[in-house]
Design an enzyme around this catalytic site. Structure first.
Site, short mmCIF file in Angstrom:
data_model
loop_
_atom_site.label_atom_id
_atom_site.label_comp_id
_atom_site.label_asym_id
_atom_site.label_seq_id
_atom_site.Cartn_x
_atom_site.Cartn_y
_atom_site.Cartn_z
N GLY A 12 1.45 -11.81 5.85
CA GLY A 12 2.08 -12.38 4.65
C GLY A 12 1.19 -13.29 3.83
O GLY A 12 1.70 -14.14 3.08
N ASN A 14 -0.53 -12.45 1.23
CA ASN A 14 -0.24 -12.15 -0.18
C ASN A 14 1.10 -12.74 -0.59
O ASN A 14 1.23 -13.29 -1.69
CB ASN A 14 -0.25 -10.65 -0.44
CG ASN A 14 -1.65 -10.12 -0.69
OD1 ASN A 14 -2.22 -10.31 -1.76
ND2 ASN A 14 -2.23 -9.49 0.31
N ILE A 88 9.69 3.41 0.99
CA ILE A 88 10.86 3.00 0.21
C ILE A 88 11.73 4.24 -0.02
O ILE A 88 11.27 5.23 -0.60
CB ILE A 88 10.42 2.39 -1.15
CG1 ILE A 88 9.61 1.11 -0.90
CG2 ILE A 88 11.61 2.12 -2.05
CD1 ILE A 88 10.39 -0.04 -0.29
N ASN A 102 3.69 -2.02 -5.82
CA ASN A 102 2.97 -2.13 -4.55
C ASN A 102 1.51 -2.45 -4.82
O ASN A 102 0.99 -2.14 -5.89
CB ASN A 102 3.06 -0.79 -3.81
CG ASN A 102 2.34 -0.82 -2.47
OD1 ASN A 102 2.47 -1.77 -1.71
ND2 ASN A 102 1.57 0.22 -2.18
N HIS A 104 -2.18 -1.59 -3.09
CA HIS A 104 -2.86 -0.78 -2.07
C HIS A 104 -4.30 -1.28 -1.99
O HIS A 104 -4.95 -1.48 -3.03
CB HIS A 104 -2.82 0.70 -2.47
CG HIS A 104 -3.38 1.58 -1.41
ND1 HIS A 104 -2.67 1.91 -0.26
CD2 HIS A 104 -4.59 2.16 -1.27
CE1 HIS A 104 -3.42 2.67 0.51
NE2 HIS A 104 -4.59 2.85 -0.09
N ASP A 145 2.02 6.16 -2.34
CA ASP A 145 0.81 5.81 -3.09
C ASP A 145 0.54 6.69 -4.31
O ASP A 145 -0.60 6.84 -4.73
CB ASP A 145 -0.42 5.85 -2.16
CG ASP A 145 -0.30 4.86 -1.01
OD1 ASP A 145 0.36 3.82 -1.19
OD2 ASP A 145 -0.88 5.13 0.05
N GLU A 174 -7.10 -9.22 -4.16
CA GLU A 174 -5.62 -9.24 -4.14
C GLU A 174 -5.11 -10.62 -4.55
O GLU A 174 -4.20 -10.73 -5.39
CB GLU A 174 -5.11 -8.90 -2.74
CG GLU A 174 -5.43 -7.46 -2.35
CD GLU A 174 -4.89 -7.06 -0.98
OE1 GLU A 174 -4.61 -5.87 -0.80
OE2 GLU A 174 -4.76 -7.92 -0.09
#
Ligand code: GAR
Length: 189
Positions: A12, A14, A88, A102, A104, A145, A174
């Site tokens: 976690g 991010n 999902i 999302n 990736h 993706d 990120e």
């Protein structure tokens, strides 16, 4: 105020970075974090920042009713996946059209698809002799993706880099870009 939920399955980092970015924002609030795993670090990380977290089983995420109830309880209009390792389902996707994004940890369409997550991705990048990697932020659709790409950023991969080195560079990208791209997408809705 736009309430968002973060879905996360791991440590976690991010999720924490995104919560900190929106702390004090008058426009966006991370209202709740949902996970498929009770034993991961994301819970302690976000709870100490005052954000509640809840766990649902894989089946509950697929069936979606309890998850959707929780999202409604927190008045969530937008979902951010940050290291979420469950697919999902259509039942979740349907009420949130173009409202689930999302990140990736590679440059899609390379190194995407089932089984490509976390360190597996960085190992594939190094094994493939790639000279660059990076991040892809994209909408979620019914295929892994493959949703429309919103943003990409790149970093060099040196011949001497290990998968851990690549992971560190990608994580830095990120942290730098995901919160501001989320903000941009949200404010354009
Ligand atoms: C991140 O690098 C994210 O891009 C990746 O998992 C990591 C989670 O780290 N996501 C995927 O691989 C999704 N296919 P974190 O739990 O420390 O945020």
């Amino acid at each position: 105020m736009k309430n968002i939920a973060i879905f996360a399955s791991g440590s976690g980092t991010n999720a924490e970075n995104i919560i900190r970015y929106f702390e004090g924002s008058k426009a966006v609030k991370v209202a709740v974090v949902l996970s498929n795993n009770q034993k991961v670090g994301v819970h302690a990380r976000v709870n100490k920042l005052g954000v509640p977290s809840f766990v649902f089983t894989r089946d509950e995420f697929v069936e979606a009713t309890p998850v959707l109830d929780k999202l409604r309880e927190y008045n969530v209009g937008f979902i951010v996946l940050a290291g979420f390792m469950n697919k999902i389902s259509e039942r979740l996707l349907h009420p949130y059209p173009n409202r689930i994004i999302n990140i990736h940890p590679a440059l899609l369409p390379k190194h995407g698809g089932k089984g490509m997550y976390g360190m597996h991705v960085h190992e594939a990048v190094v094994a493939g002799g790639d000279t660059e990697s990076g991040i892809t932020i994209h909408y979620i659709n019914e295929c892994y993706d493959e949703g429309n790409i919103i943003f990409q950023a790149t970093c060099p991969v040196l011949p001497s880099d290990t998968p851990e080195d690549v992971a560190a560079k990608v994580h830095a990208l990120e942290y730098k870009h995901y919160p501001s791209i989320i903000e941009k997408v949200l404010l354009s809705l």
